[in-house]
Design a protein around this motif. Structure first.
Motif, PDB file in Angstrom:
ATOM      1  N   ASP A 199      48.732  48.035  42.106  1.00 23.31           N
ATOM      2  CA  ASP A 199      47.761  48.797  42.910  1.00 23.31           C
ATOM      3  C   ASP A 199      46.410  48.101  43.002  1.00 23.31           C
ATOM      4  O   ASP A 199      45.359  48.750  42.999  1.00 23.31           O
ATOM      5  CB  ASP A 199      47.583  50.213  42.347  1.00 23.31           C
ATOM      6  CG  ASP A 199      48.864  51.037  42.425  1.00 23.31           C
ATOM      7  OD1 ASP A 199      49.577  50.915  43.437  1.00 23.31           O
ATOM      8  OD2 ASP A 199      49.142  51.782  41.468  1.00 23.31           O
ATOM      9  N   GLY A 200      46.431  46.785  43.080  1.00 23.41           N
ATOM     10  CA  GLY A 200      45.198  46.030  43.231  1.00 23.41           C
ATOM     11  C   GLY A 200      44.514  45.671  41.931  1.00 23.41           C
ATOM     12  O   GLY A 200      43.408  45.115  41.947  1.00 23.41           O
ATOM     13  N   LYS A 201      45.162  45.946  40.792  1.00 20.48           N
ATOM     14  CA  LYS A 201      44.584  45.557  39.506  1.00 20.48           C
ATOM     15  C   LYS A 201      44.701  44.058  39.273  1.00 20.48           C
ATOM     16  O   LYS A 201      43.904  43.456  38.555  1.00 20.48           O
ATOM     17  CB  LYS A 201      45.288  46.296  38.367  1.00 20.48           C
ATOM     18  CG  LYS A 201      44.954  47.775  38.255  1.00 20.48           C
ATOM     19  CD  LYS A 201      43.570  47.979  37.673  1.00 20.48           C
ATOM     20  CE  LYS A 201      43.292  49.438  37.377  1.00 20.48           C
ATOM     21  NZ  LYS A 201      41.919  49.644  36.818  1.00 20.48           N
ATOM     22  N   LYS A 202      45.734  43.461  39.880  1.00 21.96           N
ATOM     23  CA  LYS A 202      45.939  42.024  39.751  1.00 21.96           C
ATOM     24  C   LYS A 202      46.263  41.438  41.127  1.00 21.96           C
ATOM     25  O   LYS A 202      46.798  42.134  41.995  1.00 21.96           O
ATOM     26  CB  LYS A 202      47.068  41.705  38.775  1.00 21.96           C
ATOM     27  CG  LYS A 202      46.750  42.048  37.321  1.00 21.96           C
ATOM     28  CD  LYS A 202      47.861  41.633  36.394  1.00 21.96           C
ATOM     29  CE  LYS A 202      47.538  41.963  34.953  1.00 21.96           C
ATOM     30  NZ  LYS A 202      46.426  41.142  34.395  1.00 21.96           N
ATOM     31  N   VAL A 203      45.935  40.164  41.329  1.00 24.56           N
ATOM     32  CA  VAL A 203      46.232  39.464  42.578  1.00 24.56           C
ATOM     33  C   VAL A 203      46.922  38.154  42.251  1.00 24.56           C
ATOM     34  O   VAL A 203      46.381  37.326  41.511  1.00 24.56           O
ATOM     35  CB  VAL A 203      44.955  39.187  43.398  1.00 24.56           C
ATOM     36  CG1 VAL A 203      45.299  38.387  44.650  1.00 24.56           C
ATOM     37  CG2 VAL A 203      44.258  40.485  43.767  1.00 24.56           C
ATOM     38  N   LEU A 204      48.134  37.984  42.782  1.00 25.77           N
ATOM     39  CA  LEU A 204      48.854  36.724  42.645  1.00 25.77           C
ATOM     40  C   LEU A 204      48.499  35.811  43.802  1.00 25.77           C
ATOM     41  O   LEU A 204      48.576  36.213  44.964  1.00 25.77           O
ATOM     42  CB  LEU A 204      50.366  36.958  42.644  1.00 25.77           C
ATOM     43  CG  LEU A 204      51.233  35.703  42.766  1.00 25.77           C
ATOM     44  CD1 LEU A 204      51.163  34.874  41.481  1.00 25.77           C
ATOM     45  CD2 LEU A 204      52.680  36.062  43.105  1.00 25.77           C
ATOM     46  N   PHE A 222      51.577  25.346  42.122  1.00 22.24           N
ATOM     47  CA  PHE A 222      50.761  26.035  41.132  1.00 22.24           C
ATOM     48  C   PHE A 222      50.417  27.451  41.594  1.00 22.24           C
ATOM     49  O   PHE A 222      50.168  27.703  42.777  1.00 22.24           O
ATOM     50  CB  PHE A 222      49.463  25.272  40.879  1.00 22.24           C
ATOM     51  CG  PHE A 222      49.676  23.836  40.508  1.00 22.24           C
ATOM     52  CD1 PHE A 222      50.467  23.492  39.424  1.00 22.24           C
ATOM     53  CD2 PHE A 222      49.083  22.824  41.241  1.00 22.24           C
ATOM     54  CE1 PHE A 222      50.675  22.167  39.078  1.00 22.24           C
ATOM     55  CE2 PHE A 222      49.274  21.496  40.908  1.00 22.24           C
ATOM     56  CZ  PHE A 222      50.072  21.168  39.824  1.00 22.24           C
ATOM     57  N   CYS A 223      50.367  28.384  40.650  1.00 20.00           N
ATOM     58  CA  CYS A 223      50.020  29.777  40.932  1.00 20.00           C
ATOM     59  C   CYS A 223      49.021  30.266  39.889  1.00 20.00           C
ATOM     60  O   CYS A 223      48.932  29.726  38.787  1.00 20.00           O
ATOM     61  CB  CYS A 223      51.265  30.664  40.896  1.00 20.00           C
ATOM     62  SG  CYS A 223      52.597  30.125  41.991  1.00 20.00           S
ATOM     63  N   GLU A 224      48.281  31.299  40.245  1.00 26.86           N
ATOM     64  CA  GLU A 224      47.349  31.908  39.309  1.00 26.86           C
ATOM     65  C   GLU A 224      47.171  33.386  39.634  1.00 26.86           C
ATOM     66  O   GLU A 224      47.526  33.840  40.730  1.00 26.86           O
ATOM     67  CB  GLU A 224      46.008  31.179  39.305  1.00 26.86           C
ATOM     68  CG  GLU A 224      45.391  30.931  40.665  1.00 26.86           C
ATOM     69  CD  GLU A 224      44.254  29.900  40.574  1.00 26.86           C
ATOM     70  OE1 GLU A 224      43.263  30.194  39.885  1.00 26.86           O
ATOM     71  OE2 GLU A 224      44.377  28.825  41.187  1.00 26.86           O
ATOM     72  N   VAL A 225      46.642  34.129  38.670  1.00 24.24           N
ATOM     73  CA  VAL A 225      46.479  35.569  38.816  1.00 24.24           C
ATOM     74  C   VAL A 225      45.031  35.949  38.532  1.00 24.24           C
ATOM     75  O   VAL A 225      44.438  35.492  37.545  1.00 24.24           O
ATOM     76  CB  VAL A 225      47.420  36.332  37.863  1.00 24.24           C
ATOM     77  CG1 VAL A 225      47.079  37.820  37.831  1.00 24.24           C
ATOM     78  CG2 VAL A 225      48.880  36.141  38.288  1.00 24.24           C
ATOM     79  N   TYR A 226      44.478  36.802  39.407  1.00 22.25           N
ATOM     80  CA  TYR A 226      43.135  37.354  39.190  1.00 22.25           C
ATOM     81  C   TYR A 226      43.284  38.738  38.579  1.00 22.25           C
ATOM     82  O   TYR A 226      44.053  39.570  39.079  1.00 22.25           O
ATOM     83  CB  TYR A 226      42.371  37.440  40.513  1.00 22.25           C
ATOM     84  CG  TYR A 226      40.967  37.981  40.366  1.00 22.25           C
ATOM     85  CD1 TYR A 226      39.925  37.155  39.948  1.00 22.25           C
ATOM     86  CD2 TYR A 226      40.671  39.311  40.659  1.00 22.25           C
ATOM     87  CE1 TYR A 226      38.636  37.641  39.811  1.00 22.25           C
ATOM     88  CE2 TYR A 226      39.383  39.812  40.530  1.00 22.25           C
ATOM     89  CZ  TYR A 226      38.364  38.972  40.102  1.00 22.25           C
ATOM     90  OH  TYR A 226      37.087  39.449  39.976  1.00 22.25           O
ATOM     91  N   ASP A 227      42.544  38.995  37.518  1.00 21.57           N
ATOM     92  CA  ASP A 227      42.575  40.288  36.829  1.00 21.57           C
ATOM     93  C   ASP A 227      41.272  41.026  37.122  1.00 21.57           C
ATOM     94  O   ASP A 227      40.185  40.516  36.817  1.00 21.57           O
ATOM     95  CB  ASP A 227      42.745  40.082  35.327  1.00 21.57           C
ATOM     96  CG  ASP A 227      42.899  41.384  34.574  1.00 21.57           C
ATOM     97  OD1 ASP A 227      41.901  42.129  34.461  1.00 21.57           O
ATOM     98  OD2 ASP A 227      44.008  41.665  34.109  1.00 21.57           O
ATOM     99  N   THR A 228      41.362  42.211  37.721  1.00 24.80           N
ATOM    100  CA  THR A 228      40.142  42.920  38.124  1.00 24.80           C
ATOM    101  C   THR A 228      39.377  43.490  36.930  1.00 24.80           C
ATOM    102  O   THR A 228      38.159  43.690  37.016  1.00 24.80           O
ATOM    103  CB  THR A 228      40.484  44.072  39.097  1.00 24.80           C
ATOM    104  OG1 THR A 228      41.404  44.962  38.468  1.00 24.80           O
ATOM    105  CG2 THR A 228      41.112  43.531  40.362  1.00 24.80           C
ATOM    106  N   ASP A 229      40.065  43.771  35.825  1.00 25.47           N
ATOM    107  CA  ASP A 229      39.367  44.314  34.662  1.00 25.47           C
ATOM    108  C   ASP A 229      38.505  43.249  33.994  1.00 25.47           C
ATOM    109  O   ASP A 229      37.329  43.478  33.694  1.00 25.47           O
ATOM    110  CB  ASP A 229      40.372  44.882  33.655  1.00 25.47           C
ATOM    111  CG  ASP A 229      41.051  46.148  34.154  1.00 25.47           C
ATOM    112  OD1 ASP A 229      40.444  46.849  34.997  1.00 25.47           O
ATOM    113  OD2 ASP A 229      42.185  46.424  33.734  1.00 25.47           O
ATOM    114  N   SER A 230      39.070  42.076  33.765  1.00 28.47           N
ATOM    115  CA  SER A 230      38.325  41.003  33.102  1.00 28.47           C
ATOM    116  C   SER A 230      37.551  40.144  34.087  1.00 28.47           C
ATOM    117  O   SER A 230      36.710  39.342  33.693  1.00 28.47           O
ATOM    118  CB  SER A 230      39.277  40.116  32.305  1.00 28.47           C
ATOM    119  OG  SER A 230      40.208  39.470  33.172  1.00 28.47           O
TER     120      SER A 230
END
Length: 393
Positions: A199-204, A222-230
């Motif tokens: 639900d938008g908490k993380k973005v691949l 290569f891939c990475e993930v954005y974490d909205t909390d941190s």
């Protein structure tokens, strides 16, 4: 035997679904959309589609924009963008407004830092109060769980230099229409796919290219993930194959299906794998790993893939490469691990807009032929036709 067929695939029966494609009212003009995030979006009312910008047959950006009502099956009067743009990103906000960011005016034009908002009630576009900090095209723009929009990567042209990919990211705040800096991505990339999870908490963010001044930019695995909390980026599992001109579609809140992409060219051993475009893989955000999915019956790039139900993805059209190519009519349905061949498009196309409305799907515009495949090799053939997929189409 074609490059995209294997003996086992030629002998194995592929199921065929009964749903069909049928013509729908034409868009206002022939337009193409080459980006991963610049195509059609479904508005908050759940039945209206918005398309905006794109490129004409001369590869120049256009201002065209219009809304299609799937209930009445009519296009509203066009409401042009304030700025012509292609390779931009389109994002629906919680308010119902639509944010359009960046892009470029043409193949030799500079990147744009401007952004604008579409108000479906007022039926008008207005510039955002502030532009992005960094001009960019080929970027992603994803809605986060807190209602802000994460813009990342893309391409730009530094003063007096060649095109380069960006690592930078920034966040749009709809309340006051301001931008704040986000941490840089781990890898610079452009033309990548970005998918919101949990639900938008993380973005691949996966794949894309890194412009190096050659005719064909190398594809990335290569891939990475954005974490909205941190508010941090972290590398995650690497795709099994480098991909650009691919599609990434959420299967659930935690899983993503990636399909196709441009063939990577020569391999490390000097060989060539023409079947790479047939491959598909699934990412699981819980484990941070990729697993091979069943390969598609045929490969493709520059296609579109839209979710049409839980664990279901419709993969539509596409082409092998933009030169000397006719658009594919072929359409496939991925249903929880199984591929089904469905009725082909009425008109083959790639670089088009596509959006799902429930279990139905709509495609608009795109390229039908280029180079030697076109009636005039010097002219890219576009279409303004629209088609709808579903039972009773």
């Amino acid at each position: 035997m074609t490059d995209t067929e294997r003996p086992d695939e030629m002998t194995r029966a592929i199921p065929v679904a009964a749903d069909t494609w049928a013509p729908a009212p034409d868009y206002t003009a022939p337009v193409s959309w080459y980006g991963r995030h610049d195509g059609a979006v479904l508005l908050k009312d759940g039945k209206s589609l918005l398309v905006a910008g794109g490129a004409d047959a001369a590869s120049s950006a256009v201002k065209h924009a219009a809304v299609y009502d799937t209930g009445t099956k009519t296009w509203a009067a066009p409401v042009p963008l304030g700025t012509a743009r292609q390779l931009h990103a389109v994002t629906v906000l919680p308010s119902g407004k639509v944010l359009v960011t960046g892009g470029t005016g043409g193949p030799t034009g500079p990147a744009l830092a401007t952004a604008e908002l579409y108000d479906p009630v007022a039926k008008s576009w207005t510039p955002t109060k502030h532009p992005m900090a960094t001009a960019r095209w080929g970027h992603s723009a994803v809605l986060l769980s807190d209602g802000t929009v994460l813009v990342s990567g893309g391409s730009t042209v530094p003063s007096g230099q060649t095109v380069r990919a960006l690592r930078s990211a920034e966040v749009f705040h709809p309340g006051d229409e301001t931008w704040t800096a986000a941490p840089d991505m781990t890898d610079a990339r452009s033309g990548h796919a970005a998918v919101a999870l949990r639900d938008g908490k993380k973005v691949l963010v996966c794949g894309g290219g890194a412009p190096v001044g050659t005719a064909a930019d190398p594809a990335l695995a290569f891939c990475e993930v954005y974490d909205t909390d941190s508010k941090t980026w972290a590398p995650t599992g690497t795709m099994r194959r480098p991909r650009r001109a691919h599609q990434a579609t959420a299967l659930s809140a935690t899983r993503v299906l990636v399909t196709g992409g441009s063939a990577p060219g020569a391999l490390d051993d000097g060989g060539f794998d023409p079947r790479s475009q047939r491959t598909a893989e699934v990412y699981d955000v819980e484990s941070g790993t990729w697993t091979d999915a069943a390969p598609m019956p045929a490969g493709r790039a520059f296609h579109r893939a839209v979710a049409v139900g839980a664990g279901k993805v419709l993969v539509i059209g596409g082409a092998d490469r933009p030169e000397d190519e006719a658009g594919y009519r072929g359409t496939l349905l991925y249903d929880n691990g199984t591929w089904t061949t469905v009725a082909g498009l009425v008109r083959g196309r790639w670089a088009f807009a596509a959006v799902a409305v429930g279990a139905a799907a709509h495609v608009i515009g795109g390229v039908t032929a280029s180079g030697l495949a076109a009636a005039d090799p010097a002219v890219v053939e576009l279409t303004k036709t629209m088609e709808r997929y579903g039972s009773g189409s």
